[in-house]
Design an enzyme around this catalytic site. Structure first.
Site, PDB file in Angstrom:
ATOM      1  N   HIS A 147       6.463  -5.962  -3.649  1.00  0.00           N
ATOM      2  CA  HIS A 147       5.338  -5.373  -2.895  1.00  0.00           C
ATOM      3  C   HIS A 147       4.992  -4.184  -3.713  1.00  0.00           C
ATOM      4  O   HIS A 147       3.844  -3.391  -3.584  1.00  0.00           O
ATOM      5  CB  HIS A 147       5.555  -5.215  -1.723  1.00  0.00           C
ATOM      6  CG  HIS A 147       6.506  -3.870  -1.130  1.00  0.00           C
ATOM      7  ND1 HIS A 147       7.796  -4.190  -0.885  1.00  0.00           N
ATOM      8  CD2 HIS A 147       6.093  -2.610  -1.229  1.00  0.00           C
ATOM      9  CE1 HIS A 147       8.097  -3.217  -0.542  1.00  0.00           C
ATOM     10  NE2 HIS A 147       7.259  -2.113  -0.619  1.00  0.00           N
ATOM     11  N   ASP A 193      10.496 -10.704  -1.431  1.00  0.00           N
ATOM     12  CA  ASP A 193      10.051  -9.484  -1.845  1.00  0.00           C
ATOM     13  C   ASP A 193      10.690  -9.026  -3.018  1.00  0.00           C
ATOM     14  O   ASP A 193      11.700  -8.125  -2.812  1.00  0.00           O
ATOM     15  CB  ASP A 193       9.954  -8.692  -0.665  1.00  0.00           C
ATOM     16  CG  ASP A 193       9.279  -7.194  -1.217  1.00  0.00           C
ATOM     17  OD1 ASP A 193       8.627  -7.001  -2.366  1.00  0.00           O
ATOM     18  OD2 ASP A 193       9.247  -6.308  -0.396  1.00  0.00           O
ATOM     19  N   GLY A 286       9.275   4.881  -0.071  1.00  0.00           N
ATOM     20  CA  GLY A 286       9.633   5.331  -1.314  1.00  0.00           C
ATOM     21  C   GLY A 286      10.936   4.910  -1.795  1.00  0.00           C
ATOM     22  O   GLY A 286      11.218   4.939  -2.983  1.00  0.00           O
ATOM     23  N   SER A 288      11.781   1.591  -1.484  1.00  0.00           N
ATOM     24  CA  SER A 288      11.511   0.321  -2.008  1.00  0.00           C
ATOM     25  C   SER A 288      11.939   0.017  -3.293  1.00  0.00           C
ATOM     26  O   SER A 288      11.749   0.650  -4.036  1.00  0.00           O
ATOM     27  CB  SER A 288      10.163  -0.257  -1.624  1.00  0.00           C
ATOM     28  OG  SER A 288       9.724  -0.718  -0.306  1.00  0.00           O
ATOM     29  N   GLY A 289      12.517  -1.357  -3.420  1.00  0.00           N
ATOM     30  CA  GLY A 289      12.910  -1.737  -4.545  1.00  0.00           C
ATOM     31  C   GLY A 289      14.427  -0.913  -5.013  1.00  0.00           C
ATOM     32  O   GLY A 289      15.023  -1.377  -5.884  1.00  0.00           O
TER      33      GLY A 289
HETATM   34  N1  ARG Z   1       8.286  -0.394   2.178  1.00  0.00           N
HETATM   35  C1  ARG Z   1       8.848   0.727   1.847  1.00  0.00           C
HETATM   36  C2  ARG Z   1       8.601   1.041   0.641  1.00  0.00           C
HETATM   37  O1  ARG Z   1       7.559   0.715   0.123  1.00  0.00           O
HETATM   38  C3  ARG Z   1      10.301   0.782   2.289  1.00  0.00           C
HETATM   39  C4  ARG Z   1      10.833   0.745   3.858  1.00  0.00           C
HETATM   40  C5  ARG Z   1      11.961   0.723   4.050  1.00  0.00           C
HETATM   41  N2  ARG Z   1      12.098   1.092   5.515  1.00  0.00           N
HETATM   42  C6  ARG Z   1      13.012   1.208   6.268  1.00  0.00           C
HETATM   43  N3  ARG Z   1      12.883   1.466   7.483  1.00  0.00           N
HETATM   44  N4  ARG Z   1      14.208   0.617   5.858  1.00  0.00           N
HETATM   45  O2  ARG Z   1       9.020   2.280   0.242  1.00  0.00           O
END
Ligand code: ARG
Length: 604
Positions: A147, A193, A286, A288-289
């Site tokens: 994503h 993802d 932030g 993510s990944g």
């Molecule tokens: N989708 C988020 C990103 O783009 C990561 C979110 C993780 N959230 C969580 N509650 N663990 O950075």
């Protein structure tokens, strides 16, 4: 949007009359404001684009230098397209950094990790702006969340910053060669993802970074196992992103627990949960990944990557654990991608732009064109010719896809403005100062994509740029042409790069339409006075006075204004060079209002 504003603002007023006959009409302040707002946005886009174009070449120079000055082992000038998934040891942490990670009371986003604690943790940047975390899984490969690339799959725009060393050694920034999102990634559900990112050059084994281990089998350790998350993500929901890496320990949760907590949004075949049902400790925007690793016990404990940070319902909220992509179930896909024969993939834009096409197609298609020849049933020479043509075609598309075109696509005809022009080289030395920091960085679509309330725009930090060193080009093939390219680009873009961020605003002071000059297309000749920073330009253009004709004419005025500023900067530089401060088309601060007697600097 502009159209809407216009419709609301018409009809116009303020005709300027002579002997009772209206001769001139001033566009009302509301239109000037709308023009100024759009002009400012166009300027910002132009500066971002220029900066990125220049930085990209500067980065290539750093890499070439790194290779040629023998820092690290000698490395091939082209990307190493194949490397084993786990070269040498993996998952090893420095002894000093182990045991630091422990659960804290409330650390959404983590507690500060010591430098070098997570040698596989990397950062993904889009146009220089950090957007996601990633995990080094092999010398040339980073695993991250698919994503992160939603709406931005052009590899030319992405770079990866490697982990800094234990002594805080400067993190290295590597261009991305290829982005491989999982083919079954579903941006609506975040199913699958996962994405592999191939680096343009493999990381040097003498650096501080190490790859993480990939799971051996398709299963995770049992629920309750304390695993680790790390990243630069937000410190709390909707909060600022961390300045340094943060880490936290979170237990794996069973699928049942996770399903109960998150309901049908959880797809256990590709997602797992980790965290506390009580809330408080979690990854956040932030992150993510980034990695969810569990330590594998043994004489030499190894960290194994079981999850890639994917999504959450808010951050650290009670009953809402974080969701991670299950790496173990993708093991075959990962191996397949990392071991694929280079000629089985279409060449990336980066490969094609680095390729110097020979004048004549070679007898046998060589990299990067071999891909196009592989299914060709005809004789080798004919296939090689065909492959060469296809390579050239795609290379042209890649050139068009470069950032300048993407960002400035919103401005019709703006490419023309940024084209190289003779004489601009002289401005290059003024760019020796560090890159400007830019206002309003682009929002990443991935952040707006999920509907949970934790979504936020990425922070506005830009990576530090090191001043370029000039090094003997001798013995470093390709360096000289890269340096020439940099100088040319700096010159071409000097007009916009020179403007300090705080002055990057376009101000349309006045647009005066000559009512007696209606053209066949329903437009009127107009004089325009606009300001950028402390500079003013006056130019002639065409403006419509009906909603439809006006909407059509305003973008062109914007482009003309940009062009006028660019020419003014050029003229000023030229003037300075000739020992004269006077420059064509350039006004001074506090320019008086236009009057019909003032003739335009240039005709429409
Ligand atoms: N989708 C988020 C990103 O783009 C990561 C979110 C993780 N959230 C969580 N509650 N663990 O950075």
């Amino acid at each position: 949007m502009l159209l809407l504003v216009l419709l609301l603002l018409l009809p116009l007023s303020d005709p300027w009359a002579v002997h009772g006959h209206p001769l001139y009409m001033r566009l009302p302040p509301s239109i000037l404001q709308a023009l100024s707002a759009h002009g400012t946005r166009a300027l910002q886009a132009a500066q971002r684009s220029a900066q990125w174009t220049v930085n990209r070449v500067a980065m290539e120079i750093r890499h070439r230098l790194h290779e040629c000055t023998g820092a690290g082992r000698p490395r091939p000038p082209a990307p190493l397209l194949q490397d084993p998934a786990e070269p040498g040891p993996c998952g090893e942490r420095r002894p000093s950094s182990v045991n630091v990670t422990r659960a804290h009371g409330r650390i959404v986003g983590g507690s500060a990790a010591p430098p070098g604690a997570w040698p596989w943790l990397v950062r993904l940047q889009l146009g220089g702006q950090p957007l996601c975390g990633g995990v080094l899984v092999a010398a040339s490969w980073v695993l991250t969340a698919a994503h992160c690339f939603a709406g931005a799959q052009n590899e030319l725009l992405w770079t990866v910053t490697l982990a800094e060393g234990p002594q805080g050694e400067q993190a290295e920034e590597v261009p991305v060669n290829r982005i491989l999102p999982h083919p079954k990634f579903d941006p609506r559900t975040f199913h699958n993802d996962l994405a592999l990112v191939q680096l343009w050059t493999p990381v040097s084994p003498v650096g501080a970074w190490r790859p993480v281990c990939l799971p051996r089998g398709p299963r995770e350790p049992p629920a309750g196992t304390a695993c680790a998350i790390a990243g630069w993500g937000a410190l709390f929901e909707d909060g600022p992103e961390a300045e340094a890496v943060r880490e936290a320990r979170v237990p794996l949760l069973s699928t049942d627990t996770c399903k109960r907590a998150l309901g049908p949004e959880l797809h256990p075949s590709s997602m797992l949960c980790a965290g506390y049902l009580a809330g408080g400790v979690d990854s956040c925007q932030g992150d993510s990944g980034g990695p969810l690793t569990c330590s594998e016990p043994g004489p030499r404990p190894r960290e194994v990557l079981y999850g890639v940070t994917s999504w959450g319902d808010g951050c650290g909220e009670p009953g809402k654990p974080g969701v991670y992509t299950r790496v173990a179930v993708f093991k075959d896909w990962l191996q397949e991608q990392m071991n694929a024969n280079p000629s089985s993939r279409e060449p990336s834009c980066r490969e094609l732009l680095a390729w110097e096409p020979p004048g004549e197609p070679p007898a046998n298609a060589a990299p990067p064109c071999a891909f196009y020849a592989r299914l060709c049933p005809g004789p080798a020479a004919a296939c090689a010719r065909l492959a060469h043509q296809q390579c050239l075609q795609r290379r042209r598309r890649c050139e068009l896809r470069s950032l300048a075109h993407t960002l400035l696509g919103l401005l019709r005809g703006a490419q023309e403005l940024l084209g190289p022009s003779p004489g601009m080289r002289r401005l290059a030395p003024t760019l020796a100062r560090p890159a400007l920091s830019l206002p309003e960085p682009p929002r990443h679509p991935a952040r707006e994509q999920r509907l949970h309330p934790g979504s936020r725009a990425a922070g506005a930090r830009f990576s530090k740029r090191r001043p370029e060193q000039r090094v003997e080009a001798n013995g470093c093939p390709g360096l000289e042409s890269l340096q020439q390219k940099l100088t040319t680009l700096q010159g071409t873009h000097a007009w916009i790069l020179q403007v300090p961020a705080e002055h990057l605003a376009m101000d349309f002071h006045e647009v005066l339409a000559d009512l007696g000059s209606k053209t066949l297309t329903g437009l009127f000749r107009a004089w325009v006075r606009a300001g950028l920073g402390g500079q003013h330009v006056v130019f002639g253009g065409l403006v419509g006075l009906e909603p439809a004709t006006m909407a059509r004419s305003l973008p062109r005025l914007l482009v003309q204004a940009l062009q006028a500023f660019r020419l003014a900067a050029l003229a000023e530089a030229e003037g300075a060079r000739m020992g004269s401060r006077q420059s064509q088309g350039l006004g001074r601060k506090g320019h008086p209002p236009l009057s019909p007697q003032i003739s335009p600097a240039r005709g429409p």
